[in-house]
Scaffold this motif. Structure first.
Motif, PDB file in Angstrom:
ATOM      1  N   SER A 121       0.832  -1.196   0.000  1.00 34.40           N
ATOM      2  CA  SER A 121       0.000   0.000   0.000  1.00 34.40           C
ATOM      3  C   SER A 121       0.872   1.253   0.000  1.00 34.40           C
ATOM      4  O   SER A 121       1.840   1.353   0.772  1.00 34.40           O
ATOM      5  CB  SER A 121      -0.915   0.001   1.234  1.00 34.40           C
ATOM      6  N   PHE A 122       0.527   2.212  -0.856  1.00 34.70           N
ATOM      7  CA  PHE A 122       1.215   3.495  -0.956  1.00 34.70           C
ATOM      8  C   PHE A 122       0.209   4.584  -0.564  1.00 34.70           C
ATOM      9  O   PHE A 122      -0.832   4.732  -1.214  1.00 34.70           O
ATOM     10  CB  PHE A 122       1.727   3.726  -2.371  1.00 34.70           C
ATOM     11  N   THR A 123       0.513   5.327   0.513  1.00 29.88           N
ATOM     12  CA  THR A 123      -0.430   6.305   1.059  1.00 29.88           C
ATOM     13  C   THR A 123       0.099   7.722   0.853  1.00 29.88           C
ATOM     14  O   THR A 123       1.231   8.039   1.242  1.00 29.88           O
ATOM     15  CB  THR A 123      -0.658   6.058   2.556  1.00 29.88           C
ATOM     16  N   VAL A 124      -0.715   8.564   0.232  1.00 27.54           N
ATOM     17  CA  VAL A 124      -0.347   9.953   0.022  1.00 27.54           C
ATOM     18  C   VAL A 124      -1.099  10.805   1.042  1.00 27.54           C
ATOM     19  O   VAL A 124      -2.291  10.611   1.290  1.00 27.54           O
ATOM     20  CB  VAL A 124      -0.663  10.410  -1.419  1.00 27.54           C
ATOM     21  N   VAL A 125      -0.383  11.742   1.669  1.00 24.15           N
ATOM     22  CA  VAL A 125      -0.946  12.641   2.681  1.00 24.15           C
ATOM     23  C   VAL A 125      -0.656  14.074   2.248  1.00 24.15           C
ATOM     24  O   VAL A 125       0.480  14.406   1.892  1.00 24.15           O
ATOM     25  CB  VAL A 125      -0.350  12.375   4.081  1.00 24.15           C
TER      26      VAL A 125
END
Length: 545
Positions: A326-330
């Motif tokens: 999983s790649f999470t952008v904030v």
């Protein structure tokens, strides 16, 4: 006539001086304060400041020392009235040897005062006055009053959400040295005190305090004010501000992955990320701080290319975790003291990377029975990074070879072509795997021809070669014995010649020079002659063989 006038003037002056009497309470023409202080008043009073430090600043409760010298008409004067007037009031200076002046009645005056606790900070003027018989002299000096304690304070962040703990630390000092006076802490919101506490610093002047926020606390900008007053009235203050937010539910930015489109990547691939950010009204958001949290704990910052669009690329390392990741952008942005934020995640499947195999040696592809083939392979990834410490499974016609890494990424193996191979071609296959389970394969065919190789010839003519070798060894043995015999005879001959020379020198020493006694001569001569006889016997025995 001229001489008579001069004589009259001289007599008149002489009579005037004779008539001037010091102590008759009349300051006559020939008298002044210097030669007759009893009758005459001083013309001028001057004050010389001997000791007062105007270069430093002072605090409440500190002692101020002043020492001066009073002169009348340039000469020391005794018993004047000397005083200091200033913000503290007034004070008399003494010449009695008991107030810091040097000696009693030496016309040096001194005294000290304590700065009061209610003194107002700023530049202060001290007026020093000396009076003698109505004649007054004055001088003024300035001093700086700074009643500030050194109070420092830090907090663990400047943004908090409800239920966060606000931790503050600080230290209290006076003139660089720690003090332990009570410190008052106030948490203010909109000018009103919501929390207060009183803290006692430790022996190092250090203090700390923790406040746990709760759901009843107002949201917005807070101020932390700290203050302390010592026993002398000196004060120290410090102030910090922070923002308190409700929590994650306030963050309402929308984030959408435009890229990557693919869902499957291999190690070594470059992943391009493109994210669009909009607010709740659908407007693109510029100037946001955008980062992607990668599964391997790294963080990748995205750069804004157009309004609301943020991008960057990331090359997957060859040890990156495999499988579904999983790649999470904030994204976040501060608007007028309020923090807006949002996040989104995208999953991708990460597969093993590919290892490439380059055959360095041999360069030719045709070999004969008995040939020794030295294989050299280079292992590398797509970006030409060498693969070290790989597990290499190398087979030639299903025969497993031993492989070793001779330098980083360079591997070696040796194979000897045998006539047991009844086919005209030789098949090589290699499978490789690195420490992170990345894989690679390589295969090659070689042509094999009969005859030609030295090792093959050796195998086919073993009996002949053994017989021929035996004959050659026997011949070498006989030759060695002969050479040994010759060398040994040469050695005996050289020694015999040497002994004969020594005997001749011995005779000269005895008969001609008389340096050796007869007993000693006979003993040495017999020893030399015995050795010559042994050599002769040995030579005879060698010749008879």
């Amino acid at each position: 006539m001229k001489k008579f006038l001069l004589l009259c003037i001289a007599l008149t002056l002489s009579m005037s001086m004779v008539n001037a009497v010091c102590g008759n309470h009349t300051c006559e023409s020939a008298e002044n304060f210097t030669n007759c202080p009893a009758d005459c008043d001083p013309g001028a009073i001057t004050i010389e400041v001997l000791e007062f430090d105007a270069s430093q600043s002072y605090m409440r409760g500190e002692e101020i020392f002043i020492k001066i010298k009073v002169l009348a008409d340039g000469s020391p004067v005794s018993d004047p009235n000397v005083s200091v007037i200033g913000f503290f009031g007034s004070m008399k200076l003494y010449d009695d040897g008991n107030h810091g002046d040097d000696k009693k009645f030496d016309t040096v005056f001194a005294n000290s005062f304590i700065i009061p606790a209610n003194a107002i900070e700023g530049t202060k003027v001290l007026k020093i006055t000396a009076e003698k018989r109505g004649v007054v002299g004055t001088v003024s000096v300035e001093m700086e009053l700074d009643a500030s304690l050194e109070l420092s304070m830090t907090i663990n962040d400047d943004r908090f959400v409800l239920s966060d703990a606000i931790e503050l630390d600080g230290q209290l000092k006076r003139r660089g040295l720690p003090i332990q006076d009570t410190i008052a802490i106030y948490f203010l919101f909109d000018g009103n005190t919501l929390v207060s506490a009183y803290i006692e610093p430790d022996e190092n002047g250090s203090f700390s305090y923790t406040y746990h926020t709760s759901v009843i606390d107002p949201l917005g900008k807070w101020t932390i004010s700290a203050g302390s007053v010592d026993a002398k009235g000196n004060r120290g203050t410090s102030e910090k501000t922070f923002e308190l937010y409700k929590g994650i539910q306030d963050f309402y930015y929308n984030l959408e992955f435009v890229e990557p489109l693919s869902k499957i990547f291999s190690r070594g691939d470059v992943m391009k990320f493109l994210v669009e950010i909009t607010d709740e009204d659908g407007n693109f958001v510029d100037g946001a701080n955008v980062n992607i949290s990668l599964p391997n704990t790294e963080t990748l910052k995205l750069n804004e290319i157009t309004t609301g669009s943020y991008t960057n690329s990331y090359k997957l390392p060859y040890d990156f975790g495999l499988g579904r990741r999983s790649f999470t952008v904030v994204a976040s942005k501060d608007i007028n003291g309020f923090l807006f934020s949002g996040f989104s995640s995208k999953e991708a499947i990460i597969d093993k990377g590919k290892i490439f195999v380059d055959l360095v040696k041999p360069e030719k592809r045709i070999f004969y029975f008995g040939d020794a083939i030295n294989f050299e392979f280079e292992l590398h990834y797509f970006d030409n990074t060498s693969v070290s410490k790989a597990i290499v499974d190398l087979k030639v016609n299903n025969k497993l070879l031993q492989v070793e890494e001779v330098s980083r990424g360079l591997y070696h193996a040796t194979y000897i072509v045998s006539d047991e191979i009844e086919i005209e071609r030789m098949l090589l296959f290699m499978g490789v795997k690195d420490q992170s389970e990345n894989l690679g394969e390589y295969s090659e065919e070689f042509e094999i021809r009969a005859g030609g190789g030295p090792l093959y010839s050796l195998q086919r003519n073993t009996i002949f070669i053994i017989g021929f070798g035996g004959v050659m060894l026997f011949a070498l043995f006989i030759a060695a014995l002969y050479v040994r015999k010759i060398l040994k005879a040469q050695g005996h001959g050289k020694r015999k010649v040497e002994l004969e020379r020594l005997i001749e020198e011995l005779r000269q020493q005895y008969f001609e020079k008389g340096k050796i006694k007869s007993g000693e001569y006979r003993e040495i001569l017999n020893r030399y002659q015995s050795e010559i006889d042994e050599i002769d016997a040995a030579l005879s025995a060698e010749e008879s063989k």
